[in-house]
Design a protein around this motif. Structure first.
Motif, PDB file in Angstrom:
ATOM      1  N   GLU A   1      -3.315  -2.924   3.849  1.00  9.73           N
ATOM      2  CA  GLU A   1      -3.178  -1.622   4.382  1.00  9.73           C
ATOM      3  C   GLU A   1      -1.759  -1.328   5.372  1.00  9.73           C
ATOM      4  N   GLY A   2      -0.955  -0.719   4.746  1.00 10.75           N
ATOM      5  CA  GLY A   2       0.269  -0.644   5.663  1.00 10.75           C
ATOM      6  C   GLY A   2       1.381  -1.488   4.977  1.00 10.75           C
TER       7      GLY A   2
ATOM      8  N   ARG B   1      -3.502  -5.468  -1.761  1.00 13.86           N
ATOM      9  CA  ARG B   1      -2.651  -4.600  -1.384  1.00 13.86           C
ATOM     10  C   ARG B   1      -3.123  -4.286   0.025  1.00 13.86           C
TER      11      ARG B   1
ATOM     12  N   ASP C   1       0.986  -1.108  -0.077  1.00 12.19           N
ATOM     13  CA  ASP C   1       0.068   0.032   0.171  1.00 12.19           C
ATOM     14  C   ASP C   1       1.007   1.206  -0.215  1.00 12.19           C
ATOM     15  N   ASP C   2       1.692   1.403  -1.163  1.00 12.61           N
ATOM     16  CA  ASP C   2       2.592   2.466  -1.265  1.00 12.61           C
ATOM     17  C   ASP C   2       2.809   2.934  -2.632  1.00 12.61           C
TER      18      ASP C   2
END
Length: 244
Positions: free
Chosen positions: A110-111, A108, A85-86
């Motif tokens: 979170e984090g 994907r 998640d980037d």
């Protein structure tokens, strides 16, 4: 062990079978970057070359590269993997969306962080590889990625995606849809892949899994026999090239 060779017509026939075949490609995904440039001097700070960057190329790596190869052969690849998640994960998603014959089935969380491998190249020579990866990624066991697949490929780079859940989901789908399950393995315990149809290690991985040398054809055959005795896989194909 009897040798089996393929003539050009047989190879072309095999390639034709890939055309429009739906292939579920599940495994460790990463973003591969290549920074190309020129080296004309050594750094005054340390005895290392100074690379003057000229261009940067990015592409899906790991199982993403497998999916691209399937697509290049005319197959339809469904890519089941974990991306971060980037920004790198978003870039990966865009690169995959640009591929006409690859269907995105990415997760994907979170984090989560995306694995990025950056290679610095000058005059055809790789000077350095920078690996940016955090903790192991989560496994991928979403059975929807396998629906209707004519073949299933598990690409294991030991980053956490091809865990026991993913293997069991692939074996279930293989039995459900009559699709062969093929594994590009990592690590020493190939038995954990269960009764897959094909395991495809390179010679170094075969040596690591069996504890036997693989320098000559005779040694490779002995290691193959040992691996088949120690696992429930139906077939093993050995390559000389490495990965990861």
């Amino acid at each position: 062990m009897a040798e089996r060779s393929l003539d050009l017509d047989a190879i072309l026939a095999l390639l034709e079978r890939v055309r429009d075949l739906k292939v579920a490609c599940v495994g460790d995904l990463m973003l591969d970057r290549y920074v190309y440039g020129e080296v004309s001097r050594i750094s005054p700070e340390a005895p290392i070359p100074v690379l003057r960057a000229r261009r940067t190329v990015a592409m899906p790596g790991g199982v993403g590269n497998v999916a691209r190869n399937v697509a290049a052969l005319g197959g339809l690849a469904r890519l089941g993997a974990v991306a971060g998640d980037d920004a790198a994960g978003a870039e990966l998603a865009e690169l995959i969306a640009a591929e006409d014959r690859i269907e995105d089935a990415l997760i994907r969380p979170e984090g989560a962080a995306t694995i990025v491998k950056t290679r610095f190249v000058a005059a055809g020579q790789q000077l350095l590889r920078l690996d940016d990866e955090a903790a192991l990624q989560s496994g991928y066991a979403d059975k929807a990625v396998f629906q209707g697949a004519g073949a299933i490929l598990l690409s294991d780079y030991a980053k956490g995606v091809v865990d026991d859940g993913a293997v069991q989901a692939a074996l279930w789908a293989g039995a459900e849809y009559g699709a062969p399950v093929i594994v590009d393995p990592k690590g020493r315990d190939f038995a954990r892949y269960g009764a897959v149809d094909v395991i495809k290690p390179n010679a170094s991985e075969l040596a690591g899994a069996t504890g036997l040398p693989t320098e000559t054809d005779e040694q490779v055959e002995a290691a193959l026999a040992a691996l088949l005795d120690a696992t429930t896989t139906k077939a093993v194909i050995v390559t000389r090239a490495g990965k990861g």
